[in-house]
Design a protein around this motif. Structure first.
Motif, PDB file in Angstrom:
ATOM      1  N   TYR A  90       0.831  -1.193  -0.060  1.00 55.29           N
ATOM      2  CA  TYR A  90      -0.020   0.178   0.021  1.00 55.29           C
ATOM      3  C   TYR A  90       1.050   1.349   0.004  1.00 55.29           C
ATOM      4  O   TYR A  90       1.824   1.181   0.763  1.00 55.29           O
ATOM      5  N   LYS A  96      -2.855   0.559  -3.841  1.00 55.12           N
ATOM      6  CA  LYS A  96      -2.256  -0.654  -3.801  1.00 55.12           C
ATOM      7  C   LYS A  96      -1.304  -0.697  -5.047  1.00 55.12           C
ATOM      8  O   LYS A  96      -1.886  -0.377  -6.247  1.00 55.12           O
ATOM      9  N   TYR A 117      -6.590   2.464   4.027  1.00 54.12           N
ATOM     10  CA  TYR A 117      -5.190   2.191   4.303  1.00 54.12           C
ATOM     11  C   TYR A 117      -4.211   3.266   3.919  1.00 54.12           C
ATOM     12  O   TYR A 117      -3.066   3.142   3.929  1.00 54.12           O
TER      13      TYR A 117
END
Length: 121
Positions: A90, A96, A117
Motif C-alpha cells: 500500500y 495498492k 489504508y
C-alpha cells in the motif's frame, strides 16, 4: 496467485519444455490459473476448412500458443532483468501497487485509493 501476473508483463518459464525461455504475456485466465506467453508452448491445431458469411476460411495445421500454469512462470524484474517474485504493498495515499521483491521497483498501480489504508498525517 494469478492476479500477480498481468497481460504485457515480461516473464521467464521456470519449468516445462520451454524452461529458460522469455516472452510477453498475451492473456491471463485467472480462474484456471493459466497464462498465454507469446511464442511459447506452441500447440498444433488441425482445423477443417469452413465456409462463413464473410468468405471461406482455409483449413490445415494452425500453430498457436498454449496455456502455461502460472506457477511455472516468473516475472522479469525491469531493473535487474532477472526473475523475481511479486509483492503487493500500500502506498501513502491508500493505493495498492505491485512491486518486484528483488529490486523494489514498482510494477504499476492495481487499485484505487482507499482511506482505510492511507497513512495518517
Amino acid at each position: 496467485m494469478s492476479r500477480r501476473i498481468k497481460a504485457d508483463d515480461q516473464v521467464i518459464v521456470i519449468s516445462g519444455k520451454d524452461r529458460g525461455k522469455r516472452g510477453k504475456v498475451l492473456r491471463v485466465e485467472p480462474k484456471k490459473d493459466r497464462v498465454y506467453v507469446e511464442g511459447l508452448n506452441i500447440i498444433k491445431r488441425h482445423q477443417r476448412p469452413t465456409q462463413t458469411a464473410s468468405g471461406q476460411q482455409a483449413g490445415g495445421v494452425i500453430e498457436r500458443e498454449g496455456p502455461i500454469h502460472v506457477s511455472n512462470v516468473m516475472l522479469i524484474d525491469p531493473q535487474t532483468n532477472q526473475p523475481t517474485r511479486i509483492g503487493v504493498r500500500y502506498l501513502d495515499d491508500g493505493r495498492k501497487e505491485r512491486y518486484a521483491k528483488k529490486s523494489g521497483a514498482s510494477l504499476g498501480i492495481i487499485s484505487k485509493p482507499r482511506k482505510a489504508y492511507a497513512k495518517k498525517k
